[in-house]
Design a protein around this motif. Structure first.
Motif, PDB file in Angstrom:
ATOM      1  N   VAL A 146       1.748  56.188 -49.818  1.00  0.00           N
ATOM      2  CA  VAL A 146       0.916  55.973 -48.629  1.00  0.00           C
ATOM      3  C   VAL A 146       1.775  55.953 -47.362  1.00  0.00           C
ATOM      4  O   VAL A 146       1.405  56.547 -46.345  1.00  0.00           O
ATOM      5  CB  VAL A 146       0.080  54.681 -48.762  1.00  0.00           C
ATOM      6  CG1 VAL A 146      -0.697  54.406 -47.492  1.00  0.00           C
ATOM      7  CG2 VAL A 146      -0.865  54.788 -49.944  1.00  0.00           C
ATOM      8  N   GLU A 147       2.937  55.304 -47.408  1.00  0.00           N
ATOM      9  CA  GLU A 147       3.799  55.275 -46.230  1.00  0.00           C
ATOM     10  C   GLU A 147       4.369  56.653 -45.912  1.00  0.00           C
ATOM     11  O   GLU A 147       4.541  56.992 -44.741  1.00  0.00           O
ATOM     12  CB  GLU A 147       4.925  54.259 -46.411  1.00  0.00           C
ATOM     13  CG  GLU A 147       4.446  52.843 -46.255  1.00  0.00           C
ATOM     14  CD  GLU A 147       5.587  51.844 -46.151  1.00  0.00           C
ATOM     15  OE1 GLU A 147       6.765  52.260 -46.103  1.00  0.00           O
ATOM     16  OE2 GLU A 147       5.294  50.641 -46.110  1.00  0.00           O
ATOM     17  N   THR A 148       4.664  57.462 -46.925  1.00  0.00           N
ATOM     18  CA  THR A 148       5.146  58.820 -46.684  1.00  0.00           C
ATOM     19  C   THR A 148       4.056  59.667 -46.034  1.00  0.00           C
ATOM     20  O   THR A 148       4.329  60.408 -45.082  1.00  0.00           O
ATOM     21  CB  THR A 148       5.621  59.466 -47.999  1.00  0.00           C
ATOM     22  OG1 THR A 148       6.673  58.666 -48.541  1.00  0.00           O
ATOM     23  CG2 THR A 148       6.122  60.872 -47.775  1.00  0.00           C
ATOM     24  N   ALA A 149       2.843  59.548 -46.542  1.00  0.00           N
ATOM     25  CA  ALA A 149       1.729  60.279 -45.921  1.00  0.00           C
ATOM     26  C   ALA A 149       1.544  59.826 -44.474  1.00  0.00           C
ATOM     27  O   ALA A 149       1.297  60.645 -43.584  1.00  0.00           O
ATOM     28  CB  ALA A 149       0.449  60.058 -46.724  1.00  0.00           C
ATOM     29  N   ASN A 150       1.685  58.544 -44.233  1.00  0.00           N
ATOM     30  CA  ASN A 150       1.572  58.007 -42.878  1.00  0.00           C
ATOM     31  C   ASN A 150       2.680  58.572 -41.989  1.00  0.00           C
ATOM     32  O   ASN A 150       2.462  58.847 -40.813  1.00  0.00           O
ATOM     33  CB  ASN A 150       1.641  56.481 -42.923  1.00  0.00           C
ATOM     34  CG  ASN A 150       1.034  55.833 -41.721  1.00  0.00           C
ATOM     35  OD1 ASN A 150       0.181  56.402 -41.064  1.00  0.00           O
ATOM     36  ND2 ASN A 150       1.468  54.626 -41.438  1.00  0.00           N
ATOM     37  N   GLY A 151       3.877  58.756 -42.550  1.00  0.00           N
ATOM     38  CA  GLY A 151       4.983  59.326 -41.791  1.00  0.00           C
ATOM     39  C   GLY A 151       4.760  60.775 -41.421  1.00  0.00           C
ATOM     40  O   GLY A 151       5.239  61.237 -40.380  1.00  0.00           O
ATOM     41  N   PHE A 152       4.028  61.513 -42.254  1.00  0.00           N
ATOM     42  CA  PHE A 152       3.702  62.900 -41.908  1.00  0.00           C
ATOM     43  C   PHE A 152       2.646  62.951 -40.807  1.00  0.00           C
ATOM     44  O   PHE A 152       2.656  63.849 -39.968  1.00  0.00           O
ATOM     45  CB  PHE A 152       3.206  63.668 -43.131  1.00  0.00           C
ATOM     46  CG  PHE A 152       4.301  64.073 -44.067  1.00  0.00           C
ATOM     47  CD1 PHE A 152       5.343  64.884 -43.646  1.00  0.00           C
ATOM     48  CD2 PHE A 152       4.295  63.627 -45.369  1.00  0.00           C
ATOM     49  CE1 PHE A 152       6.359  65.250 -44.506  1.00  0.00           C
ATOM     50  CE2 PHE A 152       5.307  63.982 -46.247  1.00  0.00           C
ATOM     51  CZ  PHE A 152       6.342  64.798 -45.812  1.00  0.00           C
ATOM     52  N   ILE A 153       1.741  61.997 -40.808  1.00  0.00           N
ATOM     53  CA  ILE A 153       0.689  61.965 -39.794  1.00  0.00           C
ATOM     54  C   ILE A 153       1.272  61.577 -38.435  1.00  0.00           C
ATOM     55  O   ILE A 153       0.922  62.147 -37.413  1.00  0.00           O
ATOM     56  CB  ILE A 153      -0.429  60.987 -40.204  1.00  0.00           C
ATOM     57  CG1 ILE A 153      -1.128  61.511 -41.459  1.00  0.00           C
ATOM     58  CG2 ILE A 153      -1.429  60.783 -39.076  1.00  0.00           C
ATOM     59  CD1 ILE A 153      -2.067  60.515 -42.101  1.00  0.00           C
ATOM     60  N   TYR A 154       2.168  60.599 -38.426  1.00  0.00           N
ATOM     61  CA  TYR A 154       2.790  60.149 -37.185  1.00  0.00           C
ATOM     62  C   TYR A 154       4.302  60.111 -37.383  1.00  0.00           C
ATOM     63  O   TYR A 154       4.875  59.068 -37.664  1.00  0.00           O
ATOM     64  CB  TYR A 154       2.263  58.767 -36.785  1.00  0.00           C
ATOM     65  CG  TYR A 154       2.626  58.393 -35.369  1.00  0.00           C
ATOM     66  CD1 TYR A 154       1.946  58.951 -34.293  1.00  0.00           C
ATOM     67  CD2 TYR A 154       3.659  57.510 -35.106  1.00  0.00           C
ATOM     68  CE1 TYR A 154       2.287  58.626 -33.001  1.00  0.00           C
ATOM     69  CE2 TYR A 154       4.000  57.183 -33.808  1.00  0.00           C
ATOM     70  CZ  TYR A 154       3.316  57.742 -32.760  1.00  0.00           C
ATOM     71  OH  TYR A 154       3.662  57.426 -31.471  1.00  0.00           O
ATOM     72  N   PRO A 155       4.966  61.292 -37.239  1.00  0.00           N
ATOM     73  CA  PRO A 155       6.411  61.358 -37.493  1.00  0.00           C
ATOM     74  C   PRO A 155       7.218  60.724 -36.359  1.00  0.00           C
ATOM     75  O   PRO A 155       6.716  60.570 -35.244  1.00  0.00           O
ATOM     76  CB  PRO A 155       6.679  62.858 -37.580  1.00  0.00           C
ATOM     77  CG  PRO A 155       5.626  63.474 -36.738  1.00  0.00           C
ATOM     78  CD  PRO A 155       4.413  62.584 -36.872  1.00  0.00           C
ATOM     79  N   PRO A 156       8.468  60.372 -36.646  1.00  0.00           N
ATOM     80  CA  PRO A 156       9.338  59.850 -35.586  1.00  0.00           C
ATOM     81  C   PRO A 156       9.554  60.899 -34.497  1.00  0.00           C
ATOM     82  O   PRO A 156       9.596  62.099 -34.791  1.00  0.00           O
ATOM     83  CB  PRO A 156      10.656  59.547 -36.310  1.00  0.00           C
ATOM     84  CG  PRO A 156      10.306  59.454 -37.744  1.00  0.00           C
ATOM     85  CD  PRO A 156       9.125  60.331 -37.943  1.00  0.00           C
ATOM     86  N   PRO A 157       9.703  60.480 -33.256  1.00  0.00           N
ATOM     87  CA  PRO A 157       9.888  61.437 -32.165  1.00  0.00           C
ATOM     88  C   PRO A 157      11.298  62.028 -32.141  1.00  0.00           C
ATOM     89  O   PRO A 157      12.178  61.610 -32.885  1.00  0.00           O
ATOM     90  CB  PRO A 157       9.623  60.588 -30.920  1.00  0.00           C
ATOM     91  CG  PRO A 157       9.977  59.206 -31.336  1.00  0.00           C
ATOM     92  CD  PRO A 157       9.627  59.114 -32.784  1.00  0.00           C
ATOM     93  N   ASP A 158      11.490  62.959 -31.248  1.00  0.00           N
ATOM     94  CA  ASP A 158      12.792  63.585 -30.977  1.00  0.00           C
ATOM     95  C   ASP A 158      13.363  64.340 -32.166  1.00  0.00           C
ATOM     96  O   ASP A 158      14.565  64.580 -32.223  1.00  0.00           O
ATOM     97  CB  ASP A 158      13.827  62.548 -30.514  1.00  0.00           C
ATOM     98  CG  ASP A 158      13.385  61.798 -29.263  1.00  0.00           C
ATOM     99  OD1 ASP A 158      12.604  62.385 -28.481  1.00  0.00           O
ATOM    100  OD2 ASP A 158      13.812  60.658 -29.084  1.00  0.00           O
ATOM    101  N   GLY A 159      12.554  64.691 -33.138  1.00  0.00           N
ATOM    102  CA  GLY A 159      13.024  65.465 -34.265  1.00  0.00           C
ATOM    103  C   GLY A 159      13.991  64.735 -35.182  1.00  0.00           C
ATOM    104  O   GLY A 159      14.658  65.351 -35.991  1.00  0.00           O
ATOM    105  N   LYS A 160      14.069  63.425 -35.053  1.00  0.00           N
ATOM    106  CA  LYS A 160      14.958  62.655 -35.913  1.00  0.00           C
ATOM    107  C   LYS A 160      14.284  62.399 -37.258  1.00  0.00           C
ATOM    108  O   LYS A 160      13.072  62.384 -37.366  1.00  0.00           O
ATOM    109  CB  LYS A 160      15.322  61.323 -35.261  1.00  0.00           C
ATOM    110  CG  LYS A 160      16.165  61.483 -34.017  1.00  0.00           C
ATOM    111  CD  LYS A 160      16.593  60.143 -33.490  1.00  0.00           C
ATOM    112  CE  LYS A 160      17.459  60.328 -32.253  1.00  0.00           C
ATOM    113  NZ  LYS A 160      17.890  59.048 -31.711  1.00  0.00           N
TER     114      LYS A 160
END
Length: 124
Positions: A24-38
């Motif tokens: 669930v947290e990985t899916a959440n990370g794809f929906i709202y990824p960290p900024p600046d391409g990091k």
């Protein structure tokens, strides 16, 4: 034989809980990824250090994204506890409660480790 079922139930329940939380947290990370391409690892390191960029990113995260983290941990605790109870076959509430206690301990550890969790404004 009963003790082996108890140990197996707790072990498998904990593994199921962790897998559910990670998915669930990985899916959440794809929906709202960290900024600046990091990468997520780079942002995690910055959050652990409490950098201003990490604090600003945490302030900008939508409420729905933060709510999904709660859903992930709650769902992981419930499914992991259910699996532990089913495998153990006896004292089901005790086995599910042990998984719940493990998840609670992990949550407390997360709050303790992430310095920025304590000094950012909660989203409205």
């Amino acid at each position: 034989m009963k003790i082996f079922r108890s140990i197996a139930g707790i072990a498998v329940g904990a593994i199921v809980a962790v897998i559910v939380i990670m998915v669930v947290e990985t899916a959440n990370g794809f929906i709202y990824p960290p900024p600046d391409g990091k990468t997520g690892e780079e942002w995690y390191k910055e959050m652990m250090e409490g950098t201003p960029a990490a604090k600003e990113w945490l302030r900008s995260i939508p409420t729905s994204t933060m709510a999904m983290l709660q859903v992930a941990w709650g769902l992981g605790a419930c499914l992991g506890g259910a699996v532990a109870a089913l495998i153990a076959g006896r004292l089901r509430l005790l086995h599910a409660g042990i998984i719940g206690a493990l998840i609670l301990a992990a949550t407390i550890y997360n709050f303790y480790c992430l310095k920025t969790q304590l000094d950012y404004a909660h989203p409205d």
